[in-house]
Design a protein around this motif. Sequence first.
Motif, short mmCIF file in Angstrom:
data_model
loop_
_atom_site.label_atom_id
_atom_site.label_comp_id
_atom_site.label_asym_id
_atom_site.label_seq_id
_atom_site.Cartn_x
_atom_site.Cartn_y
_atom_site.Cartn_z
N LYS A 10 40.33 -15.86 23.14
CA LYS A 10 40.45 -16.27 21.31
C LYS A 10 41.71 -17.30 22.11
CE LYS A 10 40.42 -12.22 18.31
NZ LYS A 10 40.47 -11.94 17.41
N ASN A 11 42.47 -17.61 23.43
CA ASN A 11 43.62 -18.04 24.06
C ASN A 11 42.97 -19.73 23.43
OD1 ASN A 11 45.06 -19.71 25.98
ND2 ASN A 11 46.51 -18.40 25.29
N GLU A 12 43.63 -20.46 23.16
CA GLU A 12 43.21 -22.17 23.34
C GLU A 12 43.35 -22.78 24.12
OE1 GLU A 12 40.90 -23.72 21.10
OE2 GLU A 12 41.27 -21.58 19.81
N GLU A 13 44.34 -22.30 25.11
CA GLU A 13 44.50 -23.14 26.52
C GLU A 13 44.16 -22.55 27.33
OE1 GLU A 13 48.86 -22.84 30.06
OE2 GLU A 13 48.67 -21.17 27.63
N ILE A 14 43.69 -21.10 27.73
CA ILE A 14 42.67 -21.24 28.68
C ILE A 14 40.88 -21.55 28.22
CG2 ILE A 14 41.04 -18.89 29.15
CD1 ILE A 14 43.42 -17.36 28.92
N VAL A 41 30.37 -12.76 33.66
CA VAL A 41 30.85 -11.45 34.58
C VAL A 41 31.82 -11.28 34.11
CG1 VAL A 41 32.35 -12.68 36.28
CG2 VAL A 41 30.56 -14.55 36.47
N ALA A 42 32.74 -11.69 33.52
CA ALA A 42 33.72 -10.91 32.64
C ALA A 42 32.73 -9.51 32.43
CB ALA A 42 34.16 -11.12 31.34
N GLN A 43 31.56 -9.59 31.07
CA GLN A 43 31.68 -8.06 30.89
C GLN A 43 30.32 -7.38 31.91
OE1 GLN A 43 28.23 -10.26 28.40
NE2 GLN A 43 29.65 -9.83 26.82
N MET A 44 29.87 -7.75 33.42
CA MET A 44 29.26 -7.00 34.00
C MET A 44 30.58 -6.88 35.16
SD MET A 44 26.77 -8.97 37.02
CE MET A 44 25.66 -10.20 35.57
N ALA A 45 31.74 -7.27 34.99
CA ALA A 45 32.79 -6.36 36.13
C ALA A 45 32.85 -5.43 35.72
CB ALA A 45 33.45 -7.67 36.43
N ALA A 65 40.41 -10.60 34.26
CA ALA A 65 39.69 -11.29 35.73
C ALA A 65 38.62 -11.79 35.68
CB ALA A 65 39.86 -10.48 36.66
N GLY A 66 37.04 -11.65 34.88
CA GLY A 66 36.43 -12.21 35.33
C GLY A 66 36.05 -13.48 34.36
N TYR A 67 36.88 -13.32 33.10
CA TYR A 67 36.73 -14.03 32.23
C TYR A 67 37.71 -15.60 32.79
CZ TYR A 67 36.69 -16.63 28.24
OH TYR A 67 36.31 -17.89 26.68
#
Length: 219
Positions: A10-14, A41-45, A65-67
């Motif tokens: 949800k972080n807009e900067e990211i 990648v986030a979900q799979m990791a 980390a994946g995100y």
Amino acid sequence: MHLTYEDIRKNEEIKTYIKKADESLLAMGFTEHSFAHVTRVAQMASEILNELDYSERECELASIAGYLHDIGNVVNRNDHSQTGAVMAFRILDKMNMAPDEVATIITAIGNHDEKAAFPVNSVAAALMIADKSDVRHTRVRNHDIASFDIHDRVNYAIKESKVSVIDKKIIELRLKLDTTVCSVMDYFEIFLGRMVLCRKAAEKLNCEFRLIINGQKVI
């Protein structure tokens, strides 16, 4: 209170860094590295570690980390894993994540690219497998098949891609490859190094890595 994966999403900067990083790669002719890729990648990791009975928090750190793993591309494609690790440190520190968790995540990000990849911890290993396994036709953005380079051709040829953990002993990547678009040898021309990294990462997780293409075991 723990910083969560949802907090990161949800972080807009990211979001801005991911979007702008992908715009740079699009300009250079790379396949998709935007929200579809980093979310997958986030979900799979996370799923890999969950299937191997790692703690809920370790699974969430793998998601984070994946995100974040490709944000360094906003600076430059070269050394993007190290740049991304430094950027992630600043972001997570500012969001008050515990230092030991920040260290785990930036270590994973800093070790995910082929040139410097090494599965130094479980999160890094899961991230490496998830990232290197995300090959699929929907990542190709060049609509002119006649002008495909080998990366476009190989990704376009992959019609199905699935990572599974089998009996907590084997991490399997199963691909359906359209051989009228590219050959298995074409796949290995650009992905052999990545598959070797997946094998090393699986070993870090006390597993064997297995690659199945069109129903045939090739690794």
